[in-house]
Design a protein around this motif. Structure first.
Motif, PDB file in Angstrom:
ATOM      1  N   GLY A 115       0.770  -1.101   0.006  1.00 50.64           N
ATOM      2  CA  GLY A 115       0.067   0.048  -0.037  1.00 50.64           C
ATOM      3  C   GLY A 115       0.879   1.162  -0.094  1.00 50.64           C
ATOM      4  N   SER A 116       0.236   2.255   0.439  1.00 49.78           N
ATOM      5  CA  SER A 116       0.795   3.757   0.208  1.00 49.78           C
ATOM      6  C   SER A 116       2.157   3.774   1.058  1.00 49.78           C
ATOM      7  CB  SER A 116      -0.046   4.694   0.677  1.00 49.78           C
ATOM      8  OG  SER A 116      -0.450   4.852   1.937  1.00 49.78           O
ATOM      9  N   TYR A 117       2.114   2.898   2.595  1.00 53.28           N
ATOM     10  CA  TYR A 117       3.324   3.172   3.229  1.00 53.28           C
ATOM     11  C   TYR A 117       4.456   2.661   2.476  1.00 53.28           C
ATOM     12  CZ  TYR A 117       6.548   2.882   6.872  1.00 53.28           C
ATOM     13  OH  TYR A 117       7.851   3.024   7.758  1.00 53.28           O
ATOM     14  N   SER A 153      -2.838   8.228   6.408  1.00 56.50           N
ATOM     15  CA  SER A 153      -2.688   6.969   5.820  1.00 56.50           C
ATOM     16  C   SER A 153      -2.557   5.834   6.749  1.00 56.50           C
ATOM     17  CB  SER A 153      -1.353   6.897   4.985  1.00 56.50           C
ATOM     18  OG  SER A 153      -1.520   7.665   3.698  1.00 56.50           O
ATOM     19  N   ASP A 154      -2.977   4.534   6.680  1.00 59.56           N
ATOM     20  CA  ASP A 154      -2.820   3.262   7.328  1.00 59.56           C
ATOM     21  C   ASP A 154      -1.376   2.784   7.161  1.00 59.56           C
ATOM     22  OD1 ASP A 154      -3.218   2.289   4.854  1.00 59.56           O
ATOM     23  OD2 ASP A 154      -4.889   1.073   5.691  1.00 59.56           O
ATOM     24  N   ILE A 155      -0.965   1.794   7.879  1.00 61.46           N
ATOM     25  CA  ILE A 155       0.041   1.014   7.532  1.00 61.46           C
ATOM     26  C   ILE A 155      -0.653  -0.427   7.079  1.00 61.46           C
ATOM     27  CG2 ILE A 155       2.273   0.189   7.932  1.00 61.46           C
ATOM     28  CD1 ILE A 155       2.728   1.995  10.092  1.00 61.46           C
ATOM     29  N   ASP A 156      -0.319  -0.667   5.634  1.00 65.49           N
ATOM     30  CA  ASP A 156      -0.932  -2.081   5.258  1.00 65.49           C
ATOM     31  C   ASP A 156       0.428  -3.176   5.595  1.00 65.49           C
ATOM     32  OD1 ASP A 156      -3.524  -1.237   4.239  1.00 65.49           O
ATOM     33  OD2 ASP A 156      -1.924   0.296   2.861  1.00 65.49           O
ATOM     34  N   THR A 157       0.024  -4.077   6.443  1.00 60.86           N
ATOM     35  CA  THR A 157       1.089  -5.003   7.009  1.00 60.86           C
ATOM     36  C   THR A 157       0.719  -6.279   6.644  1.00 60.86           C
ATOM     37  OG1 THR A 157       1.359  -3.385   8.842  1.00 60.86           O
ATOM     38  CG2 THR A 157       2.274  -5.191   9.162  1.00 60.86           C
TER      39      THR A 157
HETATM   40 MG    MG Z   1      -2.931   2.032   2.940  1.00 64.87          MG
END
Ligand code: MG
Ligand code: ATP
Length: 555
Positions: free
Chosen positions: A87-89, A98-102
């Motif tokens: 994702g964006s991270y 933004s979130d952190i897609d992990t």
């Molecule tokens: Mg994201």
């Protein structure tokens, strides 16, 4: 200077930036900063710390789950476990919200049940945890959390190997052999973003250009995979291809070339970052020569990691038309910006979706139950909206069926009002006033009866030709068929329950759009009523024949 060859063709130009281009680039970066695209260094440092804490937590999780399976202490430690992001991270284009897609990668003896039991318990014990929601039965099973002020989406992939060392990478496609479909899906995000970053000559140039394109696409309402527009990954690949063609250019030049090249692109020629690879699985790889379904993709943008897929299969004829017109606008803007007649701010001007069309369909999706229940129902309807658009596009008289890229959601206490009254009230100004007078639930109202409402909009460009044989010479627009098909599709949802789930499609005219579609400070359009001479019969006759277009009730 970059010399390695990137992509499926030679570069167009390897020129270094001119002083003027460097200045233009500086002004782009400061415009992005002013618009809040970047977060503070401190906030980014916190993300890094949180991720390194999660790395430790994942190793602890694998250790405990391995011990539970009677492994020796040494073997349980060696089993490892590793955190990846996507994702964006991962792409380096995240902002303050933004979130952190992990992605949590674990060895073969660790199951999804372990993820939702052992790992979830480890997370729940952390004092930084603010919220947690586990969705084990999702298409991609997920744990969503708020942790120390950061939103984190956690997914897991179990690989068919006994150990996951800390220097593990996911580029080897043989890792995909003998793994579950859900694990395959979970791995895909990281494998694609990792490859994109490997395939661009200068990652920083790519990231800043992508920030610009994302901001433009969001402001112009052409961002959103489920609604038929490119999503984050597709825009990233489109920018990455331009970076390959101009390996030494600065971000501002990449943006200019982006608009020039994609306005002239010979669609449906695909955008590829590398040749499509074969692989060890019995899964379909995008191939329009083999699969008729792939030939229908109008603007194909193909993911580089095996198994390659089309990231833009949702684009319809209407959304394509709109994307192309926005690319055209972007190209003209860039010419003007180059001449010093316009600025970056003009490129990012807000879209005019809610002023463009005379007619809109408002799809009202409601649930008389919990928030979570509504999320599932509205999510299902949203994911099917494209089917309505496709049917509208082939309806006589509909030139364009243009879906808006966001939904509008609200919750109300039902109290004495009947739920139907609330749903029926949508779409007229009086109705809006009635709805605005209803109470919104607070945290204490959790047990009280609530209605959750999501509205989706489709703008309609209508051209009705007069047909001989019709008594009044006017052909009626009939959207009953696409609408009733859409109702059946939605009501066929496996969890559909007519007691709690509602759906209605309403016709809304430009002037009667609800207030929440306008941003604060924006003036809603006013109805202009021209004075007519009473005795001008021929004028009245003309009006009767040309407008307004009668739209059959869709409900
Ligand atoms: Mg994201
Ligand atoms: P943001 O900065 O807003 O977080 P983002 O690009 O990271 O932007 P997310 O919504 O966090 O966007 O999604 C991250 C990734 O998760 C996407 O790039 C995609 O790979 C995957 N993803 C998200 N939603 C879906 C979905 N509904 N179906 C399939 N994949 C999805």
């Amino acid at each position: 200077m970059s010399t390695r060859a990137y992509g499926v063709t030679d570069p167009i130009s390897t020129a270094n930036p001119t002083p003027k281009e460097n200045l233009l680039n500086d002004s782009l970066i400061s415009e992005l900063k002013n618009r809040g695209s970047f977060e503070s260094e401190q906030a980014t440092k916190k993300r890094v710390e949180v991720l390194s804490l999660f790395q430790k937590m994942v190793q602890e999780f694998v250790y405990i789950a391995s011990k539970n399976k009677n492994m020796s202490d040494g073997m349980a430690r060696d089993a490892g476990g590793k955190v990846f992001t996507f994702g964006s991270y991962r792409l380096g284009v995240y902002g303050p919200g933004s979130d952190i897609d992990t992605l949590v990668v674990v060895p073969k003896h660790i199951t999804r049940e372990d993820f939702f039991n052992v790992f979830e318990q480890i997370i729940r014990k952390r004092p930084e945890l603010e919220e947690i929601a586990a969705v084990p039965d999702a298409y991609v099973p997920i744990i969503k959390i708020e942790f120390d002020g950061i939103s984190i989406d956690l997914i897991q992939a179990t690989l068919n190997v006994p150990r996951i060392p800390i220097d593990m990478t996911l580029d080897d496609k043989n890792l995909l052999k003998n793994i579950d479909e859900k694990d395959l899906r979970s791995l895909n995000g990281t494998r694609v973003t990792d490859e994109i970053l490997q395939l661009v000559p200068k990652p920083t140039v790519f990231k800043h250009a992508l920030r610009c394109i994302k901001m433009w696409a969001q402001q112009r309402a052409v961002y959103g995979n489920i609604f038929g527009f490119p999503g984050g990954v597709a825009w990233a690949m489109l920018v990455a291809r331009i970076c390959q063609l101009y390996p030494n250019a600065v971000s501002a030049v990449i943006v200019e070339k982006f608009f020039n090249i994609y306005t002239k692109w010979n669609w449906p020629q695909p955008v590829l970052l590398k040749p499509i690879e074969d692989g060890p699985l019995q899964v379909r790889v995008w191939n329009p020569r083999l699969y008729p379904h792939d030939r229908q993709h109008r603007m194909p943008v193909i993911t580089p990691a095996y198994p390659s897929m089309c990231a833009t299969h949702n684009i319809t004829s209407s959304t394509q038309k709109f994307i192309l017109s926005e690319l055209e606008r972007g190209s003209e803007m860039m010419t003007q910006i180059g001449l010093g007649k316009k600025s970056w701010g003009d490129l990012f001007e807000r879209h005019d979706f809610f002023y463009r069309y005379k007619f809109y369909l408002c799809i009202v999706v409601a649930t008389v139950s919990t928030d979570e229940e509504h999320l599932k129902w509205s999510g299902f309807v949203e994911s099917r909206l494209r089917q309505l658009v496709l049917k509208l596009e082939v309806t006589d008289g509909v030139e364009l069926a243009h879906p808006y890229v966001k939904d509008f959601s609200n919750s109300y206490l039902v109290e004495d009002n009947k739920t139907e009254d609330i749903i029926n009230a949508y779409g007229t100004l009086q109705g809006e006033n009635f709805i605005n007078s209803l109470k919104k639930p607070t945290a204490e109202d959790k047990e009280k009866k609530q209605i959750h409402i999501t509205k989706l909009f489709v703008g309609l460009d209508i051209k009705i030709s007069k047909t001989a044989g019709q008594p009044d010479g006017i052909k009626k627009l009939d959207i009953q068929y696409p609408c009733s098909e859409f109702y059946s599709l939605c009501k066929g949802w496996v969890s559909y329950n007519e007691e709690i789930h509602q759906i209605q499609i309403k016709n809304v005219k430009l002037f009667d759009l609800p207030n929440d579609v306008y941003v604060e400070g924006e003036v809603r359009p006013k109805k202009v009523t021209k004075k007519r001479k009473k005795d001008d019969k021929s004028d009245q006759l003309k009006r009767a024949k040309s407008a307004p277009v009668p739209v059959n009730s869709a409900t």
